[in-house]
Design a protein around this motif. Sequence first.
Motif, PDB file in Angstrom:
ATOM      1  N   LYS A   1      -7.503   5.461  -3.905  1.00 40.03           N
ATOM      2  CA  LYS A   1      -7.193   4.146  -3.315  1.00 40.03           C
ATOM      3  C   LYS A   1      -8.082   3.879  -2.107  1.00 40.03           C
ATOM      4  O   LYS A   1      -8.674   2.820  -1.965  1.00 40.03           O
TER       5      LYS A   1
ATOM      6  N   PRO B   1       3.010   7.896  -7.084  1.00 41.12           N
ATOM      7  CA  PRO B   1       2.671   7.822  -8.505  1.00 41.12           C
ATOM      8  C   PRO B   1       3.804   7.187  -9.316  1.00 41.12           C
ATOM      9  O   PRO B   1       4.977   7.442  -9.033  1.00 41.12           O
TER      10      PRO B   1
ATOM     11  N   GLY C   1      -4.275   6.861 -10.848  1.00 37.50           N
ATOM     12  CA  GLY C   1      -3.750   8.142 -11.305  1.00 37.50           C
ATOM     13  C   GLY C   1      -2.474   8.542 -10.591  1.00 37.50           C
ATOM     14  O   GLY C   1      -1.920   7.750  -9.842  1.00 37.50           O
ATOM     15  N   PRO C   2      -1.955   9.726 -10.769  1.00 40.99           N
ATOM     16  CA  PRO C   2      -2.509  10.772 -11.638  1.00 40.99           C
ATOM     17  C   PRO C   2      -2.352  10.469 -13.131  1.00 40.99           C
ATOM     18  O   PRO C   2      -3.106  10.949 -13.948  1.00 40.99           O
TER      19      PRO C   2
ATOM     20  N   HIS D   1       0.833  -1.207   0.000  1.00 40.75           N
ATOM     21  CA  HIS D   1       0.000   0.000   0.000  1.00 40.75           C
ATOM     22  C   HIS D   1       0.866   1.254   0.000  1.00 40.75           C
ATOM     23  O   HIS D   1       0.661   2.177  -0.788  1.00 40.75           O
TER      24      HIS D   1
ATOM     25  N   ARG E   1      -4.571  10.460  -5.980  1.00 43.39           N
ATOM     26  CA  ARG E   1      -4.282   9.024  -5.906  1.00 43.39           C
ATOM     27  C   ARG E   1      -4.604   8.371  -4.556  1.00 43.39           C
ATOM     28  O   ARG E   1      -5.336   7.386  -4.507  1.00 43.39           O
ATOM     29  N   PRO E   2      -4.123   8.934  -3.440  1.00 45.17           N
ATOM     30  CA  PRO E   2      -4.396   8.254  -2.156  1.00 45.17           C
ATOM     31  C   PRO E   2      -5.896   8.188  -1.837  1.00 45.17           C
ATOM     32  O   PRO E   2      -6.363   7.218  -1.251  1.00 45.17           O
TER      33      PRO E   2
ATOM     34  N   THR F   1       2.724   1.831  -3.241  1.00 49.44           N
ATOM     35  CA  THR F   1       1.847   2.251  -4.344  1.00 49.44           C
ATOM     36  C   THR F   1       1.158   3.581  -4.067  1.00 49.44           C
ATOM     37  O   THR F   1       0.365   4.029  -4.886  1.00 49.44           O
ATOM     38  N   GLU F   2       1.451   4.210  -2.937  1.00 49.28           N
ATOM     39  CA  GLU F   2       0.974   5.582  -2.741  1.00 49.28           C
ATOM     40  C   GLU F   2       1.739   6.534  -3.660  1.00 49.28           C
ATOM     41  O   GLU F   2       1.298   7.650  -3.919  1.00 49.28           O
TER      42      GLU F   2
END
Lengths: 423, 423
Positions: free
Chosen positions: B396, A294, B358-359, A288, B392-393, A291-292
């Motif tokens: 998720k 980009p 994304g982004p 997690h 993005r976060p 993958t935070e």
Amino acid sequence: MKGEIISVGTELLLGQIVNTNAAFISQKLAELGIDVYYTTTVGDNAARLREVFTRSWQRSDLIILTGGLGPTMDDLTRETVADFLGLELVLNHDILAALRDYFASRGRVMTENNKKQAYFPAGAQILPNPNGTAAGVFLEKEGKVVVMLPGPPFEMVPMFENEVVPRLENLLAGRREVIKSRVLKLYGVGESQLETMLQDLLEKQSNPTLATLAKENEIQLRLTAKASLPERAEKLLAEMEAEIRKRVGQFVFAVDDETMEEVVGILLRQRGATISVAESCTGGLIGHRLTEVPGSSAYFQYGVVTYSNEAKEKLLHVDGELLRRFGAVSSQVARAMAAGVRELGKTSLGLAVTGIAGPEGGRPGKPVGLVYIALATQAEVHVESHNFRGPRPVIKKRASQAALNLVRKYLLGYLDEEKEDNE
Amino acid sequence: MKGEIISVGTELLLGQIVNTNAAFISQKLAELGIDVYYTTTVGDNAARLREVFTRSWQRSDLIILTGGLGPTMDDLTRETVADFLGLELVLNHDILAALRDYFASRGRVMTENNKKQAYFPAGAQILPNPNGTAAGVFLEKEGKVVVMLPGPPFEMVPMFENEVVPRLENLLAGRREVIKSRVLKLYGVGESQLETMLQDLLEKQSNPTLATLAKENEIQLRLTAKASLPERAEKLLAEMEAEIRKRVGQFVFAVDDETMEEVVGILLRQRGATISVAESCTGGLIGHRLTEVPGSSAYFQYGVVTYSNEAKEKLLHVDGELLRRFGAVSSQVARAMAAGVRELGKTSLGLAVTGIAGPEGGRPGKPVGLVYIALATQAEVHVESHNFRGPRPVIKKRASQAALNLVRKYLLGYLDEEKEDNE
């Protein structure tokens, strides 16, 4: 110039919203070189607001109030401050017209109480509010400055940046000092141990000042420099940072807002390395976090959460014999998991974590918080064991931080140094 | 009882961190029926802290301080308060021993300045800190109560809940009107939609009061009842909750501090079901959330993070043809991933998420935020598609919430109802 912030709003005192306005304004004032010694929150109550304002008026040159500019009966900031300063509230016809347009454009009727928002202390500058009906107030009296801003951040923030900052910069022109600060984030060293290593710097500190702050997964070293010119402040920071890095450089994993996962991502890219992760007690937290960032798919494509022994055997080909002899939470199994996931993902690195997050599952010799972390590289497998404290979520966070830091240390070549130290 | 909060820390005045402690404590005190009229933030400065404390001592019965209990030179709360109250600081040998163990267990040296944390005002109750080295202080003097807590929220929050709340409840016992509140957490309904469905309740509200609060991944309905007896307050809450559930029951996923992952865990246990998870864009977040729950290994043992197509094919046996024809972000691939991970884990349920966080990565017809969620059961595979907004976060987080909610809906039989609605 001494500044002070008063946040007005019962909802703040009930804890229904977090006061982000005070933090935002404090930061902006610091950048302007204005010292903030106090911030106070008070409810929608005229007597108590007056009490708080009186004290601020005695001890500060700049008082910024947020909230209490609305149309309702319990919005009292304008009235209370004007009354204290002996200023009459005067109707502003432009604002009244603007209010009328505002409601018309939304097909809403303007009620009587909305007119309240068109009255301002005599002699005050009016700060337009493109995002709402509450215009702001900027007034100077007896060499002091009082600013009143609306409470909602999406109204307050733009008004502060577009209307308040330029006016303050004018006032400060000439007698202004820049304050620049930088945060070094450290991991793998205790706060007190760090203080001992930097004792002389901490004792002799004046400019830049140096402060330590312990966070859940890091220690922050805050350097704050004052100077007449930004370049000079930056130079002071750079010199102090260099001295600190000379002493504790390998613990410094990030600067300012950078996160451990971002730093690890940058290092992996630089080295053209890829990574796979096998997680037991962290349950997916490491994947997690990776993958935070980009674009992390460039180096992280493969992760497994193997809670059960069966999963460890089946997915990672961990030898069942190891699991039986040493148990799932062991350096041997951590090694095998790391090698297994590296193989599975065909990546240059394999990272594995196995441990006891608790609250159950601890046993003699294997207490809750015991975590093994392994990093498999082409050449070898590095293993660390940790004893983390805290509730389950904290242990998981700390294990993920230690695991990412192990990758960082490897990519920076610190692991070899550590080995030499141990020899 | 009048309460007051003093947050100590220069980092707060520099706006480097947002003061969430004050909001948390304010909310808890409100629930206890303690009025908070002021909160103040002051820096790590003995003179100014003393000035602020003096005023609080004059006007409040309960003073809660956070921060400034660390081992460093600029941690002054204990010293300043003890000095003001004329209390000597006494060495506590148990805490000192605990500190020694703490450092020993980490193989770290305990430096001189750490001893500071073993000194407490004479006669004070010491509040243990399982998450750090700064023990808290609870002391009563001249009918007033002073509480000192560490600054880091992960240390302060559990100490407040486990050590401070029970002591305050004791003090308050008898002499107060009880305020009980309950928070219903809803997912899958918009705030305005909800307000329409509850309009009459929101308008007629008096006791209990009813307030809606939109959070990132849920809408909270706060019910607050006042009564002379706890039972009576509880009854009022229960009646209101029943009426709300009658109208919007299927959106209510949790009550009070319960989380979506806890609720899903409870349901899985009740049904004797197990689950495996295949994550693409959520990168491990779902596994992380499931494993935040103690004992989750009973139903979650298998997770995979398959960012790459290769991983989807290799681990989940997703047909390469599907990937080529429909792309990795498609309902077809989501279905195949869910079925594949269910098969891999030999579990009763297989949950899969694939989407674009994304982004980057958005394209015509497949914008950033497009997420497919699939749940494979023995009988069939349920698929949902979502278009999430935000950075993005946030995407998720929202994807993980929707995925867990899909499991909740299935286990509660809502999916069949939804199907009927669509027929």
